[in-house]
Scaffold this motif. Structure first.
Motif, PDB file in Angstrom:
ATOM      1  N   THR A  70     -48.030   4.372  10.652  1.00  0.00           N
ATOM      2  CA  THR A  70     -47.875   5.696  11.264  1.00  0.00           C
ATOM      3  C   THR A  70     -49.057   6.086  12.140  1.00  0.00           C
ATOM      4  N   GLY A  71     -50.184   5.398  11.953  1.00  0.00           N
ATOM      5  CA  GLY A  71     -51.395   5.761  12.669  1.00  0.00           C
ATOM      6  C   GLY A  71     -52.119   6.947  12.077  1.00  0.00           C
ATOM      7  N   ARG A  72     -51.688   7.431  10.922  1.00  0.00           N
ATOM      8  CA  ARG A  72     -52.277   8.636  10.339  1.00  0.00           C
ATOM      9  C   ARG A  72     -53.509   8.299   9.510  1.00  0.00           C
ATOM     10  N   LEU A  73     -54.521   9.140   9.647  1.00  0.00           N
ATOM     11  CA  LEU A  73     -55.736   9.052   8.852  1.00  0.00           C
ATOM     12  C   LEU A  73     -55.928  10.357   8.100  1.00  0.00           C
ATOM     13  N   ASP A  74     -56.161  10.267   6.799  1.00  0.00           N
ATOM     14  CA  ASP A  74     -56.513  11.433   5.982  1.00  0.00           C
ATOM     15  C   ASP A  74     -57.937  11.234   5.488  1.00  0.00           C
ATOM     16  N   GLY A  75     -58.774  12.238   5.686  1.00  0.00           N
ATOM     17  CA  GLY A  75     -60.177  12.053   5.341  1.00  0.00           C
ATOM     18  C   GLY A  75     -60.821  13.256   4.678  1.00  0.00           C
ATOM     19  N   THR A  76     -61.854  12.956   3.914  1.00  0.00           N
ATOM     20  CA  THR A  76     -62.752  13.973   3.369  1.00  0.00           C
ATOM     21  C   THR A  76     -64.176  13.531   3.668  1.00  0.00           C
ATOM     22  N   ALA A  77     -64.922  14.385   4.312  1.00  0.00           N
ATOM     23  CA  ALA A  77     -66.326  14.096   4.628  1.00  0.00           C
ATOM     24  C   ALA A  77     -67.210  15.010   3.802  1.00  0.00           C
ATOM     25  N   GLU A  78     -68.050  14.411   2.970  1.00  0.00           N
ATOM     26  CA  GLU A  78     -69.055  15.162   2.224  1.00  0.00           C
ATOM     27  C   GLU A  78     -70.404  14.886   2.887  1.00  0.00           C
ATOM     28  N   ILE A  79     -70.991  15.913   3.458  1.00  0.00           N
ATOM     29  CA  ILE A  79     -72.184  15.771   4.285  1.00  0.00           C
ATOM     30  C   ILE A  79     -73.341  16.504   3.614  1.00  0.00           C
ATOM     31  N   THR A  80     -74.364  15.750   3.252  1.00  0.00           N
ATOM     32  CA  THR A  80     -75.565  16.342   2.665  1.00  0.00           C
ATOM     33  C   THR A  80     -76.611  16.469   3.767  1.00  0.00           C
ATOM     34  N   ALA A  81     -77.121  17.662   3.962  1.00  0.00           N
ATOM     35  CA  ALA A  81     -78.043  17.921   5.073  1.00  0.00           C
ATOM     36  C   ALA A  81     -79.126  18.897   4.641  1.00  0.00           C
ATOM     37  N   SER A 139     -57.310  15.548   8.853  1.00  0.00           N
ATOM     38  CA  SER A 139     -56.247  14.552   8.946  1.00  0.00           C
ATOM     39  C   SER A 139     -55.674  14.537  10.355  1.00  0.00           C
ATOM     40  N   GLY A 140     -54.840  13.519  10.593  1.00  0.00           N
ATOM     41  CA  GLY A 140     -54.167  13.405  11.886  1.00  0.00           C
ATOM     42  C   GLY A 140     -54.162  11.976  12.369  1.00  0.00           C
ATOM     43  N   VAL A 141     -53.781  11.809  13.609  1.00  0.00           N
ATOM     44  CA  VAL A 141     -53.784  10.495  14.252  1.00  0.00           C
ATOM     45  C   VAL A 141     -55.030  10.414  15.123  1.00  0.00           C
ATOM     46  N   PRO A 142     -56.014   9.582  14.746  1.00  0.00           N
ATOM     47  CA  PRO A 142     -57.249   9.517  15.527  1.00  0.00           C
ATOM     48  C   PRO A 142     -56.977   9.082  16.959  1.00  0.00           C
ATOM     49  N   ARG A 143     -57.787   9.588  17.861  1.00  0.00           N
ATOM     50  CA  ARG A 143     -57.559   9.326  19.270  1.00  0.00           C
ATOM     51  C   ARG A 143     -58.513   8.273  19.827  1.00  0.00           C
TER      52      ARG A 143
END
Length: 466
Positions: A70-81, A139-143
């Motif tokens: 499908t080309g779909r990507l689902d992601g979670t980004a945990e960013i420590t800054a 989420s979505g289809v990355p470009r």
């Protein structure tokens, strides 16, 4: 990066702080709020809206699932800054994908979107110096992103999966972050793909686990990495791990359709790493390797950290040496801004010349003279590309390497190679500018090399002789 793409420092926090300091502070909010919004960009000379001000990322923990069907990507980004100023809001770079929600230190944050700028406003202000944790679900289809020079990067779909390439702006196509090379961080990337496929990224892998028709693998990058050097390749790969004589793990992943064609050259990879170590000093990372994709999956090779991505039709000894040399120059010592690209490409090009001399019988002087004779190398000074479309132009490579050869002639072989090793060691895992490099050379040698820099690094005309 090899020439196929375009035509072909200061410590990290200091570089980011210096760029951020150029930005005017936003007005404070009403109601007793003491923080101000972080800048939506660090005013890079060529990509002024790239990156973000007000914080320094320490670690990215990315959890993504990708379905090639499908080309779909689902992601979670945990960013420590860490906040570098009191913040009422801050920005992340993300292109195309939809943000499903975000939290800061466990509390829901408001999200505002304008193009690739995602502005998060935490529930309470962040104090200057505070370490905070942001979680973004998306989420979505990355470009696929088209660079100013016309090449394609970002998320490139392949016959059996995809490959992510990020120079200079493409990493924002698959995860949110502070996407400027002046803000480096460590990474943990956990990837889930359909069973039968592999997911290969930077660093070292954990154990792959397959459940209910899907395989999950975690990759860890323990040393700081600029986001443009992050990669993720999904497909059917033959994955092998060997070691150099010094014990460095060398992991290669080749698309199964090109494994046999690539085997002889990849068998030389540990020896190449040993040769580069002799020339440039200790290898700066905890693993090495390469990802070989099918011809046409990309129009160029890229020096993604610890594991360059090279399409099989561009896989040559010269290309492999070039991308491996970047692990020292460009990856460990990263550019302070995109204006400093010659510090990446000129050094890697010169490594190619050195390898051709040691293993191909072609003297470096002959390579220098050939580069001198090429009109494309004189279109602009390597330290001053005129536009964003030129940061990977021919002078950045060929004339950048000529700068180093003229330096070698000026100071002698022993001093020259000491300079290269000292530069890699002294700036290890940091950032540097052209001014940093020229000051370093003159301080170490005690020589005034203004004439060399004015002619070869900044000059707009071709000298009378090589």
């Amino acid at each position: 990066m090899t020439h196929g793409k375009g035509r072909r420092r200061r410590p990290v926090r200091a570089s980011l702080a210096a760029l951020t300091a150029l930005l005017p502070a936003a007005a404070g909010c009403a109601g007793g709020v003491t923080g101000t919004p972080g800048a939506a960009g660090v005013r890079d000379p060529y990509f002024p809206r790239l990156g973000n001000g007000g914080y320094d990322v320490r670690h990215y923990a990315l959890t993504v699932a990708y379905d090639p069907a499908t080309g779909r990507l689902d992601g979670t980004a945990e960013i420590t800054a860490r906040a570098t100023r009191a913040l009422s809001a801050f920005n992340l770079d993300l292109a195309g994908l939809t943000v499903r929600g975000a939290t800061v230190d466990g509390d829901r944050a408001s999200v505002r979107r304008a193009g690739h700028e995602v502005t998060l406003r935490p529930r309470t202000d962040l104090d200057d110096g505070a370490v905070f944790r942001t979680v973004v679900r998306y989420s979505g289809v990355p470009r696929t992103i088209t660079d100013p020079d016309g090449s394609e990067e970002g998320w490139l779909r392949t016959a059996d999966g995809a490959v992510a390439l990020g120079e200079p702006t493409g990493s924002m196509a698959w995860f949110p972050g502070n996407h400027h090379p002046s803000d480096k961080a460590t990474y943990t990337v956990t990837v889930t793909v359909p069973a039968g496929l592999q997911a290969v990224a930077n660093g070292l892998p954990g154990r792959a686990v397959t459940r209910e028709g899907r395989t999950t693998t975690t990759w860890r990058t323990a040393e700081p990495m600029a986001s443009y050097l992050a990669t993720l390749a999904v497909g059917r790969f033959d994955v092998t791990t060997t070691r150099t004589p010094a014990g460095l793990p060398v992991l290669t992943a080749t698309d199964r359709t090109v494994t046999r064609r690539s085997a002889d050259l990849l068998a030389r990879l540990p020896g190449m790493l040993d040769w580069l170590t002799e020339r440039f000093g200790p290898y700066p990372f905890s693993s090495a390797g390469v990802i070989v994709e099918r011809p046409g999956d990309s129009s160029y090779a890229l020096e993604t950290q610890t594991r360059p991505v090279i399409p099989q039709d561009l896989l040559t000894a010269g290309t492999l040496v070039h991308e491996l040399a970047h692990q020292w120059y460009g990856n460990s010592v990263s550019p302070a801004s995109w204006r400093d690209m010659w510090l990446n490409e000129g050094f890697a090009q010169y490594a190619e010349w050195l390898y051709a001399e040691d293993f191909g019988g072609r003297p470096v002087q002959r390579s220098h003279e050939a580069a001198f004779a090429a009109p494309a190398n004189w279109e602009f000074p390597p330290a001053a590309p005129p536009t964003a479309a030129d940061v990977s132009g021919a002078p950045v490579y060929g004339r950048g390497a000529m700068v180093l050869h003229k330096l070698r002639q000026a100071v002698g072989d022993d001093v020259f190679f000491d300079l290269l090793r000292g530069w890699a060691a002294g700036r290890r895992h940091g950032n540097a500018s052209t001014a940093d490099f020229t000051a370093y050379v003159e301080e170490r040698t005690g020589e005034d090399l203004t004439g060399l820099w004015d002619t070869w690094l900044y000059g707009r005309g071709r000298p009378d002789a090589p």
